[in-house]
Enzyme design. Structure first.
Site, PDB file in Angstrom:
ATOM      1  N   ARG A 293       0.853  -1.197   0.000  1.00 15.90           N
ATOM      2  CA  ARG A 293       0.000   0.000   0.000  1.00 15.90           C
ATOM      3  C   ARG A 293       0.883   1.238   0.000  1.00 15.90           C
ATOM      4  O   ARG A 293       1.807   1.361   0.792  1.00 15.90           O
ATOM      5  CB  ARG A 293      -0.874  -0.017   1.248  1.00 15.90           C
ATOM      6  CG  ARG A 293      -1.645   1.273   1.521  1.00 15.90           C
ATOM      7  CD  ARG A 293      -2.351   1.141   2.875  1.00 15.90           C
ATOM      8  NE  ARG A 293      -3.101   2.342   3.210  1.00 15.90           N
ATOM      9  CZ  ARG A 293      -2.583   3.404   3.818  1.00 15.90           C
ATOM     10  NH1 ARG A 293      -1.304   3.423   4.130  1.00 15.90           N
ATOM     11  NH2 ARG A 293      -3.339   4.449   4.109  1.00 15.90           N
TER      12      ARG A 293
ATOM     13  N   ASP B 282      -8.860  10.175   6.567  1.00 16.27           N
ATOM     14  CA  ASP B 282      -9.587  11.362   6.109  1.00 16.27           C
ATOM     15  C   ASP B 282     -11.093  11.157   6.217  1.00 16.27           C
ATOM     16  O   ASP B 282     -11.835  12.072   6.590  1.00 16.27           O
ATOM     17  CB  ASP B 282      -9.210  11.682   4.661  1.00 16.27           C
ATOM     18  CG  ASP B 282      -7.756  12.127   4.527  1.00 16.27           C
ATOM     19  OD1 ASP B 282      -7.249  12.768   5.463  1.00 16.27           O
ATOM     20  OD2 ASP B 282      -7.142  11.820   3.503  1.00 16.27           O
TER      21      ASP B 282
END
Length: 230
Positions: free
Chosen positions: A18, A185
């Site tokens: 990732r 987020d």
């Protein structure tokens, strides 16, 4: 209009490999002179809540400082995300200058531990670190500081008034995990959606966990057209 382009690279369902490749583009050229233009500063004056990602410390810390000082002087709420370990390490001075004005600090466990290491705190205990950050001196006594640290699948840590409260996250079967990019987020977005409505912290965290849970089941930072919020 600022433009930041992020490319998300995912390899396999295990989330190994990732990564994020960001192109700050026009955002990297932001200057405080733009913020001070009357038509832009008018928007700052109208707002009651301000949230800034720590990444902006790499671009225009003086712009952040202007907004933070305005918030403190006018009894408004100013919030910041630690955003990344390298922000805590290489932009320590700018972060420290801003922190007295921050009413809510968001981050994840890795960022919190890096913050602790950089400041010479001899602890990797996230709960202890969250309390220490919440007790950092403030420029204004109007709002107390609340620290919110996410820990992936482990409980979210909220430090307030010298105490810690843990909030379990929504359990997700491993096979449903698609992409963890944007989870932090999304959490903050959900959290703030309730905060600006005057909801208690418990509701804010619940909404944050829900939003993050939805995002990690989808590829990229996308959202279903008809989310089922309970």
């Amino acid at each position: 209009m600022l433009e930041t382009i992020a490319h998300y690279l995912i390899m396999g369902n295990e989330m190994q490999g990732r990564s994020l490749v960001a192109n700050l583009s026009a955002a990297n050229c932001y200057k405080s002179e733009h913020l001070k233009r009357p038509e832009n500063w008018a928007l700052v004056e109208k707002a009651k809540y301000y949230y800034i990602a720590g990444f902006f410390l790499t671009v225009s810390p003086d712009s952040i400082q202007l907004v933070a000082e305005h918030a403190a002087a006018n009894n408004k709420v100013f919030m910041m995300n630690l955003s990344a370990p390298f922000i805590c390490e290489f932009f320590k001075d700018a972060q420290e200058k801003l922190l007295p004005y921050v009413d809510f600090v968001f981050g994840n466990e890795t960022e919190a531990r890096t913050f602790s290491k950089v400041h010479g705190w001899e602890t990797e205990n996230v709960e202890e670190i969250a309390i220490k950050i919440s007790q950092w001196p403030k420029a204004s006594g109007t709002h107390k500081r609340i620290t919110v640290i996410t820990q992936g699948a482990d409980p979210t840590v909220v430090a307030e008034d010298g105490k810690v409260k843990l909030f379990p996250v929504i359990k997700l079967p491993k096979e449903k995990l698609v992409d963890t990019n944007g989870a932090g987020d999304a959490f903050v977005g959900g959290f703030l959606s309730q905060l600006v409505q005057g909801k208690p912290i418990d509701d804010c965290v619940k909404a944050g966990c829900y939003a993050a849970n939805v995002i990690i089941q989808r590829s990229g930072c996308t959202y279903p057209e008809k989310p089922d919020f309970k």
